[in-house]
Design a protein around this motif. Structure first.
Motif, PDB file in Angstrom:
ATOM      1  N   UNK A 133       0.510  -1.051   0.024  1.00  5.44           N
ATOM      2  CA  UNK A 133      -0.081  -0.397   0.411  1.00  5.44           C
ATOM      3  C   UNK A 133       0.870   0.893   0.060  1.00  5.44           C
ATOM      4  N   UNK A 134       2.049   1.648   0.192  1.00  5.73           N
ATOM      5  CA  UNK A 134       2.869   2.331   0.304  1.00  5.73           C
ATOM      6  C   UNK A 134       3.561   2.452  -1.139  1.00  5.73           C
ATOM      7  N   UNK A 188       3.237   3.873  -4.939  1.00  9.09           N
ATOM      8  CA  UNK A 188       2.567   4.992  -6.096  1.00  9.09           C
ATOM      9  C   UNK A 188       2.827   4.699  -7.177  1.00  9.09           C
ATOM     10  N   UNK A 222     -10.060   5.383  -3.658  1.00 12.27           N
ATOM     11  CA  UNK A 222     -10.483   4.069  -2.954  1.00 12.27           C
ATOM     12  C   UNK A 222     -11.281   4.751  -2.615  1.00 12.27           C
ATOM     13  N   UNK A 223     -11.591   6.253  -1.566  1.00 12.57           N
ATOM     14  CA  UNK A 223     -12.959   6.839  -0.936  1.00 12.57           C
ATOM     15  C   UNK A 223     -13.555   6.720  -2.848  1.00 12.57           C
ATOM     16  N   UNK A 224     -13.722   7.157  -3.515  1.00 12.22           N
ATOM     17  CA  UNK A 224     -14.192   6.989  -4.957  1.00 12.22           C
ATOM     18  C   UNK A 224     -14.772   6.327  -5.126  1.00 12.22           C
ATOM     19  N   UNK A 255     -17.431   4.309  -2.024  1.00 12.37           N
ATOM     20  CA  UNK A 255     -18.598   4.628  -2.873  1.00 12.37           C
ATOM     21  C   UNK A 255     -18.981   4.748  -4.009  1.00 12.37           C
ATOM     22  N   UNK A 307      -9.558  -4.634   2.470  1.00 15.81           N
ATOM     23  CA  UNK A 307      -9.365  -3.496   4.331  1.00 15.81           C
ATOM     24  C   UNK A 307     -10.045  -4.673   5.650  1.00 15.81           C
ATOM     25  N   UNK A 308      -9.641  -4.494   6.611  1.00 15.40           N
ATOM     26  CA  UNK A 308     -10.144  -5.879   7.424  1.00 15.40           C
ATOM     27  C   UNK A 308     -11.210  -6.274   7.349  1.00 15.40           C
ATOM     28  N   UNK A 309     -12.730  -5.569   7.538  1.00 14.54           N
ATOM     29  CA  UNK A 309     -13.252  -6.491   7.071  1.00 14.54           C
ATOM     30  C   UNK A 309     -13.658  -7.482   5.714  1.00 14.54           C
TER      31      UNK A 309
END
Lengths: 791, 156
Positions: A30-31, A33, A116-118, A121, A289-291
């Motif tokens: 994840x580091x 880019x 990642x937020x978009x 969503x 993500x963890x879930x």
């Protein structure tokens, strides 16, 4: 100037990996880019079992920043089903579900978006309409074909209907002769029977999964960074599925934040990232993500056993019958079907039992598939055998340690061919048992327990003895091949660069492998660099699992080192004695110098020989320039490390809450290269085993909803859950590799579960209880205390 | 974006000013906006502690704080506690005592360890175990982490 280089193998050397990691300078996936990189998110099924009637992606597609929304049916057009690594028949398993979902969390659609937020969503805006089908949850009900079929083509949900093993089983003919087992049970003084569940667990590496895929259209190359234990296998599988030739794919395991088996697999998300990067011509990132990890990263264990054990009243066990039912979940992953066969392989335990019958059935259910989790099949086998042995001791009123001793395979019986088809390489079990009993002050502990019990406290002792199969293994035992690869280069400067196919994720290979090469070449450890985890740098490899890094990866490193050393010795001999034929095998590498064994006063420096090898004027006869060699090597057999664990627990009479008071372990993993690292491995394994015994369990409800879907519900062990572990070791080298190392990564998970349950049964013996299924939930123990021994 | 809010946060001694979405987590702000990737993310429910940082000297899980909530405060991340040659005693302890394996929980664990020793210079083993019980480690079984913090406490 010569430097003195002390022997490094066997020393407690602090790790070379640590400076970057303690400063937060490690680069995890994840580091990473890349310019123009887009992000993936997966829409996942929120039901366990159902037919996809429709997927409405219109809102998601219209959201700003969304590049692409694609369903499983669309992906199927260019992404074939995922490959597996076992020979059993298997249903098609697509990276993203096509027309039916079979576990909660199975991907049904994919979003590519600018951040990642978009992406999340947009995934949330996808609407899926399902026809809900009954969820298949209980494996024993599933075996009756009820309440539904997970895969239409697999009658009664049987993934693997029946695999026999043990005494009288002829693998070639496929026949089973039960006469020896039947006779043992007919002639026994007693037979004890018990149903035992080895529950599902979540591996929960602290770094969840993640992938960055970068396809470069002009070159037709794919670079894929993934949090994986085996980048070379990732490369092979991703190439096969995406159609990009494997010599155009580079797989990189950057810093990997733990694996414990769950990162052996190549998952749908890896393939989707690669395939969509190719389609879009853009780099893509997906971070779990963890879930999601709880739902969609493989689970471990999940094996039910019906155990019958019989013997004589003097404590000699004469027969064992174990019927295994593995609840493997909805699909076969890479090793899913093979893991329970390892349980079966280890059912002989450390005992000379004359008659064993084992049967294995694997069942599909609507759950996340199981696969390798630290120990991978062996902890389950150890648990069943060690619980049964403890039941024998309790039945006969004998000391459990003495029942073990009476039935042990003796030191002079090695190599020992078991009833299950394994050949144990070496061992002296009594020696290890004796040391554990001594370290625990066993007689004193028993007196302490008895005193506590007489005061009304519920205190119990448990002892277990395990053997595991490690150092995997000969190629016949692994679908990928059972070898490992290394290269060693002495640079022009005299520094040494080695590559290894053993791709670590916390095991400290950079340190242990540097220790080995420092000794081999007589140079400081700081002059050695170990490269790993990049198929563009390490030409070949298998990977890190099955406790194989030191036993297999370490051995092949030595082999490659020997080849370079041999050539370098010949260059050195030519420098020291240019006019004579000399025997290079007589050269000694020590303290940064090389000399003839009988003339230590006349030496050349390691660095000068290196420089000469690259500008060889004159070129010694029969030598080519340069100092770089590679090696492949596979062992002739697996290794079989073992050990003894002893625990003391106390259960609160009022609340049923158990507390682990003591854990004493003596492990024998053969030659130890770095005791500090080995202790760390054992601690970690113990913590996971104790976690299984006491607090961890993956739970699905009757509808297939994952109840333990976050750290709020899945009990991850904390620092306060453990006492200080007391470790010691015996050292019985394996003859299987020249180093004598057996492997230790999984050891702690084997001995600890039966050790702790044995102690819990001992603590509650006054209630007439003979077995308690894991985990030791206080409510369960409270019921035993308050309801007359019934859990 | 229209709904962005300006924040000013002092991170590792340096004043940082950005416009951020109100929903942006501090952990993502540190990692994505400032490139301080030593702060790791290990869960989504505030249990694991991999993202632990110090806010005005207190240990806080950076996944549970919005960047806008940290406006005006001082944040210390793993990148701000010590460098090679001048490591913080807790960092040194982790190295000396093999307090890490995969290293993923390590930055958060070190930040919790620093906070613990700031509050209690000479903790008992039980106090150390309780002090780091908000941080998960799956590799070490915690024993070497306890040793690491004891090492740092001894060093003062």
């Amino acid at each position: 100037m010569a430097v003195v280089t002390p022997k490094m193998i066997g020393e407690r050397i602090k790790r070379r990996e640590d400076p970057r990691l303690i400063q937060g300078l490690g680069t995890y996936v994840d580091d990473i880019k890349l310019p123009g990189m887009l992000h993936l998110a997966f829409k996942r099924s929120d039901i366990a079992h159902g037919i996809i009637k429709s997927i409405d992606v219109s809102e998601a597609q219209s959201m700003p920043g969304v590049e692409l929304v694609i369903t499983g049916a669309e992906l199927k057009e260019f992404l074939p089903p995922m490959p597996i690594g076992t020979p059993f028949p298997s249903p098609d398993h697509y990276s993203v579900a096509v027309d039916r979902v079979r576990y909660q969390g199975e991907p049904v659609a994919v979003v590519v978006a600018a951040d990642r937020y978009l992406a999340r969503d947009a995934a949330d805006a996808i609407v899926v309409d399902y026809e809900v089908l009954p969820a298949v949850i209980d494996p024993e009900v599933a075996m009756q074909g009820q309440p539904a079929l997970v895969h239409e083509a697999f009658e009664n949900n049987l993934a693997v209907p029946y695999v026999p093993g043990g005494t009288g089983f002829d693998a070639e003919a496929g026949t089973v002769d039960n006469s020896a087992v039947d006779k043992a049970f007919a002639e026994a003084d007693f037979t004890l029977s018990q149903r035992m569940m080895n529950q599902r667990l979540a591996p929960t590496a602290m770094e969840a999964r993640g992938v960055v895929a970068h396809y470069e259209p002009g070159k037709d190359t794919l670079t894929i960074w993934s949090s994986t234990q085996n980048p070379h296998i990732l490369k092979t599988f991703v190439a096969a599925l995406t159609g990009i030739p494997d010599n155009q794919v580079r797989a990189i395991a950057p810093e990997v934040g733990g694996g414990f088996g769950c990162k052996i697999n190549i998952y749908g998300e890896d393939y989707v990232a690669a395939a969509l990067s190719k389609q879009l011509g853009k780099p893509l990132k997906w971070i779990e993500d963890r879930s999601e990890a709880f739902q969609a990263t493989i689970h471990g264990r999940g094996i039910l056993a019906y155990v019958d054990i019989c013997g004589k009243n003097d404590g000699k066990v004469t027969g064992l019958k174990i019927k295994l039912i593995a609840d493997i979940g909805a699909y076969n992953m890479i090793l899913t079907a093979a893991i329970p066969t390892l349980t079966m392989l280890m059912l002989n335990g450390t005992y000379d039992i004359p008659a064993i019958r084992a049967e294995l059935t694997e069942v599909f259910t609507n759950k996340m598939p199981t696969d390798a989790y630290r120990g991978a099949g062996r902890p389950e086998g150890t648990y069943f055998v060690e619980r049964a042995m403890d039941m024998v001791a309790r039945h006969l009123g004998m000391d459990p340690a003495e029942v073990k001793r009476k039935n042990f395979i003796k030191a002079d019986q090695f190599p020992f061919a078991t009833q299950m088809g394994a050949v144990y390489d070496s061992g002296d079990y009594e020696k290890t048992l004796d040391l554990a009993l001594k370290n625990a002050n066993w007689e004193g502990l028993k007196a302490e327990r008895d005193r506590a019990k007489s005061e009304g406290r519920l205190v119990g002792l448990g002892v277990s003895f395990y053997v595991e199969v490690c150092g995997l293994g000969p190629s016949a035992s692994l679908p990928t091949g059972g070898w490992e690869y290394s290269s060693v280069t002495v640079e022009r400067s005299g520094k040494v660069t080695a590559t290894t196919g053993s791709s670590p994720h916390g095991q400290g290979n950079e340190t242990t492998f540097s220790q080995m090469l420092a000794d081999q070449f007589g140079i400081p450890m700081s002059d050695v660099t170990i490269l790993h985890g990049d198929t563009g740098v390490v030409k070949q490899g298998i990977g890190t699992f099955g406790s194989r890094s030191q036993a297999v990866g370490g051995t092949v490193l030595m082999k490659a080192g020997d080849k370079v050393k041999d050539k370098m010795a010949r260059f050195a001999a030519a420098m020291l004695n240019p006019n004579e034929e000399t025997d290079a095998s007589e050269m000694v590498f020590q303290d940064g110098t090389i000399y003839f064994r009988d003339a230590p006063g006349n030496s050349v420096t390691f660095a000068d020989v290196a420089a000469y090898a690259y500008v060889p004027v004159p070129l010694p006869e029969g030598l080519d320039p340069g100092l770089s060699e590679q090696a492949f090597w596979e062992p002739s057999n697996n290794t079989y490390p073992y050990g003894c664990h002893i625990s003391m627990i106390e259960i609160d009479r009022d609340t049923g809450e158990p507390k682990l008071l003591k854990l004493i372990a003596v492990d024998d993993c053969g030659t130890v290269v770095n005791p500090l690292i080995v202790e760390g491995q054992i601690h970690g394994g113990l913590a996971q085993g104790i976690g299984q015994a006491m607090i961890e369990e993956v739970v699905y409800d009757d509808d297939g909803q994952l109840i333990t879907g976050s750290f709020m519900d899945y009990a991850m062990p904390r620092a306060t859950d453990f006492p200080r572990f007391e470790l010691d070791k015996t050292v019985t080298p394996t003859p299987v590799n020249p180093l004598g190392a057996k492997g230790v990564g999984e050891a702690g998970t084997l001995g600890s579960t039966p050790c702790i349950v044995n102690a819990a049964v001992d603590a509650l013996s006054e209630f007439g209880v003979t077995h308690i299924d894991m985990m030791l939930r206080p409510e369960k123990l409270w019921r035993i205390i308050n309801q007359g021994g019934k859990s | 974006m229209a709904n962005e809010t300006p924040v000013s946060i002092k991170v590792n001694g340096k004043e940082e000013q950005r416009d951020v979405e109100p929903r942006l987590l501090l952990a993502h702000f540190l990692r994505e906006d400032l490139g301080l990737t030593g702060t790791h993310i290990g869960c989504d429910t505030t249990q694991c502690g991999a993202c632990t940082v110090l806010i005005d000297g207190k240990s806080v899980k950076a996944c549970t704080v919005f960047a806008v909530q940290a406006d005006g405060s001082e944040v210390t991340t793993i990148e701000g506690v010590g460098a090679e040659g001048e490591l913080h005693p807790v960092q040194e302890g982790f190295w000396e005592e093999h307090g890490l394996q995969c290293g993923y929980c390590t930055p958060g664990m070190i930040m919790s360890g620093i906070h613990l020793l700031n509050e209690n210079k000479n903790p008992s083993e039980q106090e150390i175990r309780e002090g780091i019980s908000g941080n998960f480690c799956r590799c070490t079984g915690y024993q070497h982490i306890v040793n690491a913090i004891q090492y740092a406490a001894k060093k003062g």
